[in-house]
Design a protein around this motif. Structure first.
Motif, mmCIF file in Angstrom:
data_model
loop_
_atom_site.group_PDB
_atom_site.id
_atom_site.type_symbol
_atom_site.label_atom_id
_atom_site.label_comp_id
_atom_site.label_asym_id
_atom_site.label_seq_id
_atom_site.Cartn_x
_atom_site.Cartn_y
_atom_site.Cartn_z
ATOM 1 N N HIS A 98 0.812 -1.216 0.000
ATOM 2 C CA HIS A 98 0.000 0.000 0.000
ATOM 3 C C HIS A 98 0.853 1.278 0.000
ATOM 4 O O HIS A 98 0.310 2.379 0.109
ATOM 5 N N GLY A 99 2.167 1.125 -0.097
ATOM 6 C CA GLY A 99 3.032 2.298 -0.130
ATOM 7 C C GLY A 99 3.237 2.968 1.208
ATOM 8 O O GLY A 99 3.778 4.077 1.269
ATOM 9 N N ARG A 100 2.846 2.306 2.290
ATOM 10 C CA ARG A 100 3.060 2.875 3.615
ATOM 11 C C ARG A 100 4.484 2.641 4.100
ATOM 12 O O ARG A 100 4.973 3.364 4.968
ATOM 13 N N LEU A 101 5.135 1.625 3.557
ATOM 14 C CA LEU A 101 6.502 1.303 3.950
ATOM 15 C C LEU A 101 7.315 1.065 2.682
ATOM 16 O O LEU A 101 7.213 0.023 2.047
ATOM 17 N N LEU A 102 8.116 2.058 2.299
ATOM 18 C CA LEU A 102 8.926 1.992 1.078
ATOM 19 C C LEU A 102 10.398 1.982 1.486
ATOM 20 O O LEU A 102 11.124 2.954 1.282
ATOM 21 N N PHE A 124 10.422 2.103 -6.482
ATOM 22 C CA PHE A 124 10.255 2.322 -7.917
ATOM 23 C C PHE A 124 8.982 1.650 -8.432
ATOM 24 O O PHE A 124 8.195 2.254 -9.167
ATOM 25 N N ALA A 125 8.800 0.377 -8.056
ATOM 26 C CA ALA A 125 7.645 -0.372 -8.544
ATOM 27 C C ALA A 125 6.338 0.274 -8.081
ATOM 28 O O ALA A 125 5.376 0.368 -8.855
ATOM 29 N N PHE A 126 6.300 0.732 -6.832
ATOM 30 C CA PHE A 126 5.101 1.379 -6.316
ATOM 31 C C PHE A 126 4.791 2.636 -7.128
ATOM 32 O O PHE A 126 3.639 2.866 -7.524
ATOM 33 N N GLY A 127 5.807 3.452 -7.373
ATOM 34 C CA GLY A 127 5.595 4.687 -8.118
ATOM 35 C C GLY A 127 5.148 4.433 -9.548
ATOM 36 O O GLY A 127 4.257 5.125 -10.060
ATOM 37 N N ARG A 142 10.067 8.170 -15.426
ATOM 38 C CA ARG A 142 10.416 9.350 -14.626
ATOM 39 C C ARG A 142 9.221 9.798 -13.779
ATOM 40 O O ARG A 142 9.384 10.172 -12.610
ATOM 41 N N ALA A 143 8.034 9.762 -14.368
ATOM 42 C CA ALA A 143 6.837 10.128 -13.611
ATOM 43 C C ALA A 143 6.610 9.143 -12.463
ATOM 44 O O ALA A 143 6.218 9.536 -11.360
ATOM 45 N N GLY A 144 6.866 7.856 -12.717
ATOM 46 C CA GLY A 144 6.730 6.856 -11.662
ATOM 47 C C GLY A 144 7.732 7.060 -10.544
ATOM 48 O O GLY A 144 7.402 6.906 -9.361
ATOM 49 N N ILE A 145 8.955 7.402 -10.914
ATOM 50 C CA ILE A 145 9.987 7.670 -9.906
ATOM 51 C C ILE A 145 9.578 8.862 -9.042
ATOM 52 O O ILE A 145 9.735 8.842 -7.818
ATOM 53 N N ARG A 146 9.047 9.904 -9.665
ATOM 54 C CA ARG A 146 8.591 11.072 -8.894
ATOM 55 C C ARG A 146 7.499 10.679 -7.910
ATOM 56 O O ARG A 146 7.500 11.139 -6.754
#
Length: 222
Positions: free
Chosen positions: A76-80, A87-90, A197-201
């Protein structure tokens, strides 16, 4: 954009993607990871303390629960707390925002160029990052870019054939008056680099600004 297929089977293969990024991206990545890794170290110590005094079966049960809790937080992107996870989450968030996180039926995979040209003219990204993403995620990016850009790419190929300029696939930039026409046609192409790049941001924003999970003491059994 560079790709290296590192996997051996279809379900678990991983692809290395090298992306050019703006200055300061690496520093932001380090800051974001350190923030979440500090919390993970506290959680790991807390989990170890919970195991003390338990029987082997009880330890196995608790460890399974702890692993599940971590998977939920990470998914869920709470712990990155891992580079590739961030990267994968973004990238997944970016695909969802574009409506590309779906099954691409009817896509001719043989026709999709791996580099998905052209590169952007006039943009300079001094840093590079290597992303290790699942092959399935990379395929979604390619399918989305190709489907949304295929008509523009075909026009660029025709322009290249008519002008005999080495733009595709050599990626050399056209000169003189040809540049304006090339830019006009290239504006209709969504490149894979643009999506990554958008995903990384998005991943960095989540790592730097999303609140980390509750303090460890709040997770301790009563």
């Amino acid at each position: 954009m560079e790709y290296d297929d590192l996997g051996e089977d279809e379900d678990t293969s991983t692809t290395k993607v090298t992306v050019r990024v703006p200055l300061g991206t690496r520093l932001a990545l380090t800051s974001g990871l350190e923030r979440h890794q500090a919390w993970t170290r506290q959680l790991t110590a807390h989990h170890r303390a919970q195991l003390k005094g338990l029987t082997p079966p009880q330890k196995d049960t608790l460890r399974a629960e702890q692993r599940h809790a971590l998977r939920v937080l990470r998914s869920h992107g709470r712990l990155l707390d891992k580079r590739d996870l961030l990267f994968a989450f973004g990238v997944r968030q970016e695909l969802q925002a574009r409506g590309w996180d779906r099954s691409w039926t009817g896509v001719d995979w043989e026709e999709i160029p791996m580099g998905l040209l052209p590169r952007a003219i006039g943009n300079s990204y001094p840093e590079s990052l290597s992303l290790y993403l699942s092959a399935a995620l990379v395929e979604l990016v390619h399918a989305g870019c190709w489907t949304s850009s295929q008509e523009s790419i075909r026009r660029l190929r025709q322009w290249h054939a008519d002008c005999a300029a080495a733009v595709l696939p050599s990626r050399a930039e056209p000169q003189g008056g040809a540049t304006a026409e090339y830019k006009r046609l290239a504006a209709g192409v969504t490149t894979t680099g643009e999506v990554y790049r958008a995903g990384i941001r998005r991943g960095l924003h989540a790592a730097l600004h999303t609140p980390t999970p509750p303090p460890i003491k709040a997770l301790a059994p009563r």
